[in-house]
Each structure stands twice: as structure tokens, then as C-alpha cells.
Scaffold this active site. Sequence first.
Site, mmCIF file in Angstrom:
data_model
loop_
_atom_site.group_PDB
_atom_site.id
_atom_site.type_symbol
_atom_site.label_atom_id
_atom_site.label_comp_id
_atom_site.label_asym_id
_atom_site.label_seq_id
_atom_site.Cartn_x
_atom_site.Cartn_y
_atom_site.Cartn_z
ATOM 1 N N LYS A 53 0.843 -1.205 0.000
ATOM 2 C CA LYS A 53 0.000 0.000 0.000
ATOM 3 C C LYS A 53 0.870 1.244 0.000
ATOM 4 O O LYS A 53 0.594 2.216 -0.706
ATOM 5 C CB LYS A 53 -0.946 -0.013 1.221
ATOM 6 C CG LYS A 53 -2.075 -1.019 1.072
ATOM 7 C CD LYS A 53 -2.870 -1.232 2.359
ATOM 8 C CE LYS A 53 -3.854 -2.380 2.175
ATOM 9 N NZ LYS A 53 -4.636 -2.719 3.364
ATOM 10 N N GLN A 97 -4.788 -1.369 9.549
ATOM 11 C CA GLN A 97 -4.671 -2.693 8.934
ATOM 12 C C GLN A 97 -5.268 -3.758 9.858
ATOM 13 O O GLN A 97 -4.976 -3.785 11.056
ATOM 14 C CB GLN A 97 -3.192 -2.991 8.635
ATOM 15 C CG GLN A 97 -2.949 -4.272 7.876
ATOM 16 C CD GLN A 97 -3.524 -4.279 6.453
ATOM 17 O OE1 GLN A 97 -3.666 -3.232 5.819
ATOM 18 N NE2 GLN A 97 -3.864 -5.437 5.953
ATOM 19 N N ASP A 120 -11.062 2.787 3.768
ATOM 20 C CA ASP A 120 -11.334 1.352 3.618
ATOM 21 C C ASP A 120 -12.826 1.092 3.369
ATOM 22 O O ASP A 120 -13.200 0.012 2.928
ATOM 23 C CB ASP A 120 -10.951 0.602 4.910
ATOM 24 C CG ASP A 120 -9.638 -0.152 4.779
ATOM 25 O OD1 ASP A 120 -9.323 -0.596 3.659
ATOM 26 O OD2 ASP A 120 -8.950 -0.295 5.802
HETATM 27 N N1 GUN Z 1 -6.709 -6.798 5.987
HETATM 28 C C1 GUN Z 1 -6.921 -7.535 4.871
HETATM 29 N N2 GUN Z 1 -7.484 -6.769 3.910
HETATM 30 C C2 GUN Z 1 -7.612 -5.535 4.424
HETATM 31 C C3 GUN Z 1 -8.103 -4.299 3.909
HETATM 32 O O1 GUN Z 1 -8.575 -4.176 2.770
HETATM 33 N N3 GUN Z 1 -8.057 -3.245 4.762
HETATM 34 C C4 GUN Z 1 -7.576 -3.345 6.022
HETATM 35 N N4 GUN Z 1 -7.581 -2.255 6.777
HETATM 36 N N5 GUN Z 1 -7.110 -4.461 6.531
HETATM 37 C C5 GUN Z 1 -7.125 -5.551 5.734
#
Ligand code: GUN
Length: 283
Positions: A53, A97, A120
Amino acid sequence: MSAQIINGKEIAAAIRAEIKEKVAALNEQGTEVTLAVVLVGENPASQVYVRNKIRACKECGFINREILLPETAAEEELLQKVDELNEDPKVNGILVQLPLPSHMDEDRVIRRIDPVKDVDGFHPQSVGALSIGLPGFVSCTPAGIIQILHRQGIDCDGKECVIVGRSNIVGKPMGMLMLRENATVTMAHSHTKNLKEVCRRADILITAIGKPKFFNHEYIKDGAVVIDCGINRDENGKLCGDVDTEDILEKAKAVTPVPGGVGPMTIAMLMYNCVDAIRLQRR
Ligand code: GUN
């Protein structure tokens, strides 16, 4: 005829290039785009996701804040961090996350994020807005699938769409988005009877169940578009999706591979949401 393998990597790269241009234009007007990424603990998969990311942020010209908290941090410490980021006018997007360590309440943490910074799309306000057609952030994986369908010229209007898996992050928002596309939507899940028959109705089949190569040709209608959201390991430890891609090639019209299908789109849509945050925050 063999199915088209949809190149999600290429579509995602095109979206990131578009975002990079938008960010450059915003920068010229004196506006920066800042994403704060919070990682608690040292889960190796989460570390990889966060690294990817942050790399995408850099590519698009965003400013990055990376906040690392130890596995042992108290939930209150994380909530205070979220408050700080909520109040910081320079921060446009906040991503915590997941998964969080087991002593933390994920729902409480998500609810603490200011909905105008919820890139998100996990906050109940974002989910509610999506379900009644109000402006707000859309969860990145389903949003990425819509981009794949649009950019491949796949018309959803009036089509039978079957979604297998009812998670809050993929299945449920996907259903809402496909309704918005005027598809006839069926949500299937672990309690669905006659799953093969249900799936064989699908012009567009979207799978998000986390079972390696579960869907073979018996689940596929001739000429179906198959979108595979699974990220699993097969018996040899190799990355694979929920769909046995090789086995369905002669039946499907198009299929997304794993890796290189839906996965890269998820991060591209996170970038999209960060730019969209600027628009939502100006309202
Ligand atoms: N963990 C796995 N996929 C995601 C996601 O798209 N966003 C977040 N914040 N955590 C994750």
C-alpha cells in the site's frame, strides 16, 4: 474456445496512472493527499499488505504516514492515535490494517475512524451510505471488481449475478454494488442448498469464500464471467484463488486469475478512495 484471462495488474496500473495525474493536478493547486496507515504488531501478511500500500502511495504521489504500534499496545493507545489522525487536517485517509491483536475490538476501532477519512469503507456509516445510495467510501475489493467489469465492457444490466460469500468486506458490499448496476443478485453462502445449481445460473459469478480451487467447471454456466476474490494456498503452497481456473477455461467467457486479478485492483481502489476523500472533505 478458451476463456479470456482478465489482466487485473494492467487495469490497476492504468488506474494508478490516472490517480497520479489527478494528484499532480491537486498538488499544483496546493493540495496534498495524505494517507495514514496504522499497523499494530508484526503479522507477516499484514506487513506485506502495508508495504504494498505504501509503495502504491509513493507511486501516486501521496504523502504517507506510517504508524507502527507494538503487538502489546493497549486498545486505548490505538484509539487515541485514531483520534489524533481524525483531528489532523493534513490527514485525508486513515487505514487501520486488520486483523488487530485479539485483545482489541476491531469494530470499536473502525467506528472511531471519522467517516470522511474512512478510505477502507468499513465504517457503519460508509456501509449504510452504500446501501441507500448516498455518497461515501466503498470497500476497495468490491469497488475494484466494478472497475474490472466496466473497463472490460461487461454489461451487468439485467444479468444474473451470483456472489458466493457474505463477508462485510467483500460479499455484502459487492451485492449492493451489483444491484446498483441493475443486476439480479443472489447472495450464496455456506448454508446455501444446491450451490452448484445456484452458481450455474450466474452470468457473472463472484467468489469470495477462501477455499482453494473450490469452483470447478460443474459450477459454471457456458459463457459466464467469473471473478475470483480468493487468496489461498494450494496443496503445494502455491498462491491460488477459490476457482480452479484451468478447469473452467473451456466453459467461462472470461475469468480473473489469482494472483494478478482482483488483488492489484484492491490497492488501486484504496488510492482512488484517498483522492475521493479530498472531494468528500470539501463538501
Ligand atoms: N486486511 C486484509 N485486507 C484488508 C483491507 O482491505 N483493509 C484493512 N484495513 N485491513 C485488511
